[in-house]
Design an enzyme around this catalytic site. Structure first.
Site, PDB file in Angstrom:
ATOM      1  N   GLY A  13      -3.066  -2.004   4.191  1.00  0.00           N
ATOM      2  CA  GLY A  13      -3.618  -3.362   4.205  1.00  0.00           C
ATOM      3  C   GLY A  13      -3.706  -4.065   5.545  1.00  0.00           C
ATOM      4  CB  SER A  19      -3.172  -8.112   8.336  1.00  0.00           C
ATOM      5  OG  SER A  19      -4.546  -7.912   8.443  1.00  0.00           O
ATOM      6  CG  ASP A  64     -12.502   2.186  -1.278  1.00  0.00           C
ATOM      7  OD1 ASP A  64     -11.729   1.585  -2.060  1.00  0.00           O
ATOM      8  OD2 ASP A  64     -13.711   1.946  -1.197  1.00  0.00           O
ATOM      9  CB  ALA A  95     -12.250 -11.334  -5.629  1.00  0.00           C
ATOM     10  CE1 TYR A 155      -5.995 -16.342  -4.161  1.00  0.00           C
ATOM     11  CE2 TYR A 155      -4.846 -16.032  -6.235  1.00  0.00           C
ATOM     12  CZ  TYR A 155      -5.090 -15.654  -4.937  1.00  0.00           C
ATOM     13  OH  TYR A 155      -4.420 -14.581  -4.401  1.00  0.00           O
ATOM     14  CE  LYS A 162      -3.049 -11.500  -4.712  1.00  0.00           C
ATOM     15  NZ  LYS A 162      -2.843 -10.236  -3.992  1.00  0.00           N
ATOM     16  CB  THR A 193      -5.319 -13.358   6.489  1.00  0.00           C
ATOM     17  OG1 THR A 193      -5.634 -13.670   5.121  1.00  0.00           O
ATOM     18  CG2 THR A 193      -3.835 -13.527   6.721  1.00  0.00           C
ATOM     19  CG  LEU A 194     -11.086 -10.601   7.723  1.00  0.00           C
ATOM     20  CD1 LEU A 194     -11.497 -11.412   8.948  1.00  0.00           C
ATOM     21  CD2 LEU A 194     -11.035  -9.108   8.060  1.00  0.00           C
ATOM     22  CB  ALA A 195      -7.808 -11.661   2.410  1.00  0.00           C
TER      23      ALA A 195
HETATM   24  P1  NAD Z   1      -6.223  -9.356   5.233  1.00  0.00           P
HETATM   25  O1  NAD Z   1      -7.700  -9.604   5.146  1.00  0.00           O
HETATM   26  O2  NAD Z   1      -5.624  -9.274   6.559  1.00  0.00           O
HETATM   27  O3  NAD Z   1      -5.825  -8.060   4.400  1.00  0.00           O
HETATM   28  C1  NAD Z   1      -6.496  -7.679   3.225  1.00  0.00           C
HETATM   29  C2  NAD Z   1      -6.626  -6.178   3.287  1.00  0.00           C
HETATM   30  O4  NAD Z   1      -7.166  -5.661   2.059  1.00  0.00           O
HETATM   31  C3  NAD Z   1      -7.552  -5.700   4.409  1.00  0.00           C
HETATM   32  O5  NAD Z   1      -6.855  -4.835   5.259  1.00  0.00           O
HETATM   33  C4  NAD Z   1      -8.638  -4.973   3.656  1.00  0.00           C
HETATM   34  O6  NAD Z   1      -9.172  -3.888   4.373  1.00  0.00           O
HETATM   35  C5  NAD Z   1      -7.869  -4.497   2.433  1.00  0.00           C
HETATM   36  N1  NAD Z   1      -8.750  -4.014   1.374  1.00  0.00           N
HETATM   37  C6  NAD Z   1      -9.693  -4.709   0.675  1.00  0.00           C
HETATM   38  N2  NAD Z   1     -10.344  -3.865  -0.163  1.00  0.00           N
HETATM   39  C7  NAD Z   1      -9.785  -2.626   0.004  1.00  0.00           C
HETATM   40  C8  NAD Z   1     -10.021  -1.358  -0.562  1.00  0.00           C
HETATM   41  N3  NAD Z   1     -10.975  -1.155  -1.500  1.00  0.00           N
HETATM   42  N4  NAD Z   1      -9.265  -0.305  -0.135  1.00  0.00           N
HETATM   43  C9  NAD Z   1      -8.303  -0.458   0.794  1.00  0.00           C
HETATM   44  N5  NAD Z   1      -8.032  -1.652   1.365  1.00  0.00           N
HETATM   45  C10 NAD Z   1      -8.764  -2.722   0.977  1.00  0.00           C
HETATM   46  O7  NAD Z   1      -5.578 -10.557   4.377  1.00  0.00           O
HETATM   47  P2  NAD Z   1      -4.073 -10.871   3.935  1.00  0.00           P
HETATM   48  O8  NAD Z   1      -4.086 -12.316   3.614  1.00  0.00           O
HETATM   49  O9  NAD Z   1      -3.111 -10.342   4.909  1.00  0.00           O
HETATM   50  O10 NAD Z   1      -3.953 -10.103   2.551  1.00  0.00           O
HETATM   51  C11 NAD Z   1      -2.909  -9.219   2.246  1.00  0.00           C
HETATM   52  C12 NAD Z   1      -2.364  -9.493   0.850  1.00  0.00           C
HETATM   53  O11 NAD Z   1      -1.677 -10.749   0.857  1.00  0.00           O
HETATM   54  C13 NAD Z   1      -3.441  -9.602  -0.234  1.00  0.00           C
HETATM   55  O12 NAD Z   1      -2.942  -9.025  -1.432  1.00  0.00           O
HETATM   56  C14 NAD Z   1      -3.549 -11.117  -0.423  1.00  0.00           C
HETATM   57  O13 NAD Z   1      -4.050 -11.472  -1.694  1.00  0.00           O
HETATM   58  C15 NAD Z   1      -2.102 -11.499  -0.260  1.00  0.00           C
HETATM   59  N6  NAD Z   1      -1.828 -12.920  -0.022  1.00  0.00           N
HETATM   60  C16 NAD Z   1      -2.473 -13.583   0.977  1.00  0.00           C
HETATM   61  C17 NAD Z   1      -2.192 -14.936   1.177  1.00  0.00           C
HETATM   62  C18 NAD Z   1      -2.901 -15.697   2.271  1.00  0.00           C
HETATM   63  O14 NAD Z   1      -2.895 -16.935   2.214  1.00  0.00           O
HETATM   64  N7  NAD Z   1      -3.480 -15.051   3.258  1.00  0.00           N
HETATM   65  C19 NAD Z   1      -1.248 -15.587   0.370  1.00  0.00           C
HETATM   66  C20 NAD Z   1      -0.609 -14.864  -0.623  1.00  0.00           C
HETATM   67  C21 NAD Z   1      -0.900 -13.534  -0.827  1.00  0.00           C
END
Ligand code: NAD
Length: 260
Positions: A13, A19, A64, A95, A155, A162, A193-195
């Site tokens: 991830g 990230s 993937d 999503a 969300y 989740k 983050t990107l997500a």
């Molecule tokens: P991020 O964009 O840095 O990381 C998300 C990752 O998911 C990326 O590396 C992306 O390549 C990967 N991904 C998406 N589709 C994929 C696939 N088909 N195969 C393999 N990898 C895939 O964002 P983040 O915020 O660090 O997200 C990490 C986790 O933390 C996620 O589960 C997110 O829901 C969760 N989260 C984020 C927050 C927030 O506010 N950023 C809060 C709570 C939980």
């Protein structure tokens, strides 16, 4: 002496240095763990490999998580090179952007299935393939968010995914517990983050968070890394099936205070 000297961690991830997976990687690395990384193909050379190299990690493989074959290939390569998995980190979700805006009621069938597959089922698939390399004391970690439990505007389908992820943590903990393998989730407060950028209204939510959370500040990837370190290490030896909030106490609030 590091808390994780001699331990090997495989982390899914990392997209960039913002990230959450990278915050966790830094914390595990600082305490002596040997790390490997897996991410989507398009990010590997440009983003993930340079970060891995910066902490001396050489295992960087594309995957993937919608593909059982790709997951099996990564685990088998890891097994050949490192033998064990002491720590497995699942920090990924996806999503469609249009499903993270407007009403949940409008979620399409394929958008729902996609979010569930990437964001919830992938944990089950990773654990299944990693299991032969895990043993007594191994720890699995995933990332969740408050939207699993309560309605958070925009969300939407990700909240439902989740909720499935958190239930999967409990079922996996029950299955793997007899082998001494622990499975837990961290529910993190909002982090840029990107997500997160794909969620409508994230900026506003992030901006008002420090006024509402008891600890009065935003959450960082380093905050998440520290709790991940605890969950990955022997310090949490009797903790499994849990969702641990790293949110400055936000989730305990009912009616927000008028002023701080
Ligand atoms: P991020 O964009 O840095 O990381 C998300 C990752 O998911 C990326 O590396 C992306 O390549 C990967 N991904 C998406 N589709 C994929 C696939 N088909 N195969 C393999 N990898 C895939 O964002 P983040 O915020 O660090 O997200 C990490 C986790 O933390 C996620 O589960 C997110 O829901 C969760 N989260 C984020 C927050 C927030 O506010 N950023 C809060 C709570 C939980």
């Amino acid at each position: 002496m590091g808390l994780l000297d001699g331990k090997k961690a495989l982390i899914f991830g990392v997209a960039n240095d913002h990230s959450i997976a990278w915050g966790i990687a830094k914390a595990l690395h600082e305490q002596g763990a040997t790390l490997g990384f897996s991410s989507v193909e398009s990010l590997i050379e440009r983003r993930v490999r340079p970060l891995a190299t910066s902490i001396g990690a050489t295992f960087v493989e594309a995957c993937d998580v919608q593909s059982d074959e790709q997951i099996a290939a990564v685990m088998s390569k890891w097994g050949d090179q490192y033998g064990d998995i002491d720590i497995l980190v699942h920090a990924l979700a996806y999503a469609k952007r249009e499903d993270l805006d407007g009403e949940f009621a409008n979620t399409s069938r394929d958008g729902f299935a996609l979010a569930m597959d990437v964001s919830a089922y992938s944990l089950v698939a990773l654990v299944r393939e990693a299991r032969p390399f895990m043993h007594q004391g191994s720890s699995v970690l995933t990332l969740s968010y408050y939207g699993a439990e309560k309605v958070v505007a925009h969300y939407n389908v990700m909240g439902v995914a989740k909720a499935a992820l958190e239930a999967s943590v409990r079922y996996l903990a029950a299955d793997l517990g007899p082998q001494g393998i622990r499975v837990n989730a961290i529910s993190a407060g909002p982090i840029r983050t990107l997500a997160a950028a794909g969620i409508a209204g994230f900026k506003g939510m992030y901006g008002s968070f420090p006024e509402l959370a008891p600890l009065r500040s935003n959450i960082t990837i380093e905050d998440v890394g520290k709790t991940a370190l605890w969950l990955a290490s022997d310090l949490s030896s009797a903790v499994t099936g849990e969702v641990v909030y790293v949110d400055g106490g936000f989730n305990v609030m009912g009616v927000p205070l008028a002023e701080g």
